[in-house]
Design a protein around this motif. Structure first.
Motif, PDB file in Angstrom:
ATOM      1  N   ARG A   1     -36.871 -67.277 -20.765  1.00  0.00           N
ATOM      2  CA  ARG A   1     -36.144 -65.891 -20.104  1.00  0.00           C
ATOM      3  C   ARG A   1     -34.715 -66.277 -19.420  1.00  0.00           C
ATOM      4  N   ILE A   2     -33.668 -65.684 -19.371  1.00  0.00           N
ATOM      5  CA  ILE A   2     -32.576 -65.991 -18.835  1.00  0.00           C
ATOM      6  C   ILE A   2     -32.260 -64.880 -17.668  1.00  0.00           C
ATOM      7  N   ASP A   3     -32.625 -65.169 -16.500  1.00  0.00           N
ATOM      8  CA  ASP A   3     -32.628 -64.099 -15.514  1.00  0.00           C
ATOM      9  C   ASP A   3     -31.214 -63.727 -15.122  1.00  0.00           C
ATOM     10  N   LYS A   4     -30.133 -64.872 -15.028  1.00  0.00           N
ATOM     11  CA  LYS A   4     -28.695 -64.751 -14.633  1.00  0.00           C
ATOM     12  C   LYS A   4     -27.673 -65.219 -15.755  1.00  0.00           C
ATOM     13  N   PRO A   5     -27.795 -64.502 -16.776  1.00  0.00           N
ATOM     14  CA  PRO A   5     -26.903 -65.147 -18.028  1.00  0.00           C
ATOM     15  C   PRO A   5     -25.383 -65.413 -17.589  1.00  0.00           C
ATOM     16  N   ASN A   6     -24.839 -64.903 -16.622  1.00  0.00           N
ATOM     17  CA  ASN A   6     -23.341 -65.008 -16.129  1.00  0.00           C
ATOM     18  C   ASN A   6     -23.407 -66.477 -15.502  1.00  0.00           C
ATOM     19  N   VAL A   7     -24.245 -66.869 -14.602  1.00  0.00           N
ATOM     20  CA  VAL A   7     -24.269 -67.994 -13.750  1.00  0.00           C
ATOM     21  C   VAL A   7     -24.555 -69.075 -14.986  1.00  0.00           C
ATOM     22  N   LEU A   8     -25.618 -68.762 -15.801  1.00  0.00           N
ATOM     23  CA  LEU A   8     -25.818 -69.995 -16.810  1.00  0.00           C
ATOM     24  C   LEU A   8     -24.749 -70.213 -17.780  1.00  0.00           C
ATOM     25  N   ALA A   9     -24.140 -69.116 -17.949  1.00  0.00           N
ATOM     26  CA  ALA A   9     -22.991 -69.174 -18.947  1.00  0.00           C
ATOM     27  C   ALA A   9     -21.604 -70.037 -18.453  1.00  0.00           C
ATOM     28  N   SER A  10     -21.249 -69.534 -17.183  1.00  0.00           N
ATOM     29  CA  SER A  10     -20.238 -70.313 -16.590  1.00  0.00           C
ATOM     30  C   SER A  10     -20.628 -71.683 -16.258  1.00  0.00           C
ATOM     31  N   THR A  11     -21.770 -71.933 -15.822  1.00  0.00           N
ATOM     32  CA  THR A  11     -22.058 -73.184 -15.190  1.00  0.00           C
ATOM     33  C   THR A  11     -22.223 -74.339 -16.461  1.00  0.00           C
ATOM     34  N   LEU A  12     -22.660 -73.850 -17.712  1.00  0.00           N
ATOM     35  CA  LEU A  12     -23.029 -74.817 -18.902  1.00  0.00           C
ATOM     36  C   LEU A  12     -21.564 -75.109 -19.393  1.00  0.00           C
ATOM     37  N   ASN A  13     -20.481 -74.212 -19.271  1.00  0.00           N
ATOM     38  CA  ASN A  13     -19.147 -74.634 -19.794  1.00  0.00           C
ATOM     39  C   ASN A  13     -18.591 -75.429 -18.961  1.00  0.00           C
ATOM     40  N   ASN A  14     -18.985 -75.819 -17.585  1.00  0.00           N
ATOM     41  CA  ASN A  14     -18.433 -77.039 -16.765  1.00  0.00           C
ATOM     42  C   ASN A  14     -19.048 -78.245 -17.153  1.00  0.00           C
ATOM     43  N   ILE A  15     -20.026 -78.498 -18.003  1.00  0.00           N
ATOM     44  CA  ILE A  15     -20.418 -79.639 -18.099  1.00  0.00           C
ATOM     45  C   ILE A  15     -19.632 -80.305 -19.367  1.00  0.00           C
ATOM     46  N   PRO A  16     -19.052 -81.595 -19.092  1.00  0.00           N
ATOM     47  CA  PRO A  16     -18.385 -82.218 -20.178  1.00  0.00           C
ATOM     48  C   PRO A  16     -19.225 -82.361 -21.273  1.00  0.00           C
ATOM     49  N   GLY A  17     -18.737 -82.391 -22.372  1.00  0.00           N
ATOM     50  CA  GLY A  17     -19.634 -82.645 -23.772  1.00  0.00           C
ATOM     51  C   GLY A  17     -20.184 -81.285 -24.039  1.00  0.00           C
ATOM     52  N   VAL A  18     -20.361 -80.352 -23.190  1.00  0.00           N
ATOM     53  CA  VAL A  18     -20.895 -78.928 -23.788  1.00  0.00           C
ATOM     54  C   VAL A  18     -19.575 -78.408 -24.680  1.00  0.00           C
ATOM     55  N   VAL A  19     -19.483 -77.910 -25.816  1.00  0.00           N
ATOM     56  CA  VAL A  19     -18.343 -77.402 -26.335  1.00  0.00           C
ATOM     57  C   VAL A  19     -18.265 -75.794 -26.103  1.00  0.00           C
ATOM     58  N   GLU A  20     -19.506 -75.374 -26.116  1.00  0.00           N
ATOM     59  CA  GLU A  20     -19.745 -73.823 -26.020  1.00  0.00           C
ATOM     60  C   GLU A  20     -21.333 -73.403 -26.185  1.00  0.00           C
TER      61      GLU A  20
END
Ligand SMILES: O=C(CO)[C@H](O)[C@H](O)COP(=O)(O)O
Length: 231
Positions: free
Chosen positions: A187-206
């Motif tokens: 389950r993903i309780d806070k999709p917005n937080v997960l989405a924006s923080t994932l995009n901050n990890i170098p190596g994560v393209v999308e």
């Protein structure tokens, strides 16, 4: 879902297409029905141009005789029609089960409207049961994977990250030359937080969270078509 129902959702979406439209063409078995419906209409005289979201869709659209363009030539699109792996009541999506999430997100972002066509069973009250695809650069895979795990920990989430494989057993490679880690989160309780923080990890393209992109949806159920949002 039967192919007939997928086709019914695709046909309804095809009714939204008018002469002169610049179309984003999605990827997957449901989107393929839309490409086929547009192909039929093009052969009957409809004038549109399509931007495909994957090499597979490009090949299909070419076979169908749909005039194609690129986002470099046609950077503003009127309408994108694409499938989804999960959709919630707020039209938030998980996409990328077919591996085309990066181009799908770029194309959807360039479109004024994005209509999702999907099996009614893909409507969920909470996103996350479908593993979230995270597209990563092959260089530094293990370090990127660890950074994602640390991020998930810090957000109080856990779940296995599994490198996607192709049927021949090799790592699955996207059209962009990247790998995909499927995050089994439950389950993903806070999709917005997960989405924006994932995009901050170098190596994560999308990643496959599509938030604020879909403007409407056509869901095929045994009882007929259900429409959400604006078509
Ligand atoms: O995101 C996708 C591809 O990257 C697809 O739209 C998604 O996997 C749904 O596919 P299908 O219509 O075959 O169920």
């Amino acid at each position: 879902m039967s192919d007939n129902l997928k086709r019914a959702a695709a046909d309804r979406a095809a009714e939204l297409v008018t002469d002169g439209m610049r179309l984003g063409l999605g990827t997957g078995s449901t989107a393929a029905h839309f490409v086929s419906a547009i192909g039929e209409r093009v052969r009957a005289g409809l004038k549109v141009v399509g931007v495909p979201t994957s090499e597979a869709t490009r090949e299909q659209a070419q076979r169908e005789g749909i005039p194609l363009s690129t986002l470099d030539e046609t950077p503003d699109l009127d309408l994108t029609v694409d499938g989804a792996d999960e959709i919630d009541d707020d039209l938030r999506l998980i996409k990328g089960g077919g591996g085309a999430l990066l181009r799908e997100k770029i194309v959807a972002s360039a479109s004024q409207r994005m209509i999702v066509i999907a099996d009614g069973s893909k409507l969920v009250s909470k996103l996350g049961r479908f593993p979230l695809p995270i597209e990563v650069v092959p260089f530094g895979l293990t370090a990127t994977e660890r950074a994602i795990v640390r991020l998930l920990d810090s957000l109080g989430m856990s779940g296995e990250l599994i490198l996607r494989h192709a049927p021949d057993g090799a790592a699955y490679v996207t059209d962009g030359g990247h790998f995909i880690l499927d995050a089994h989160l439950g389950r993903i309780d806070k999709p917005n937080v997960l989405a924006s923080t994932l995009n901050n990890i170098p190596g994560v393209v999308e990643h496959g969270l599509f938030l604020g992109l879909a403007t409407g949806a056509i869901l095929a159920t045994g009882d007929g078509l259900v429409e959400l949002g604006q078509l």
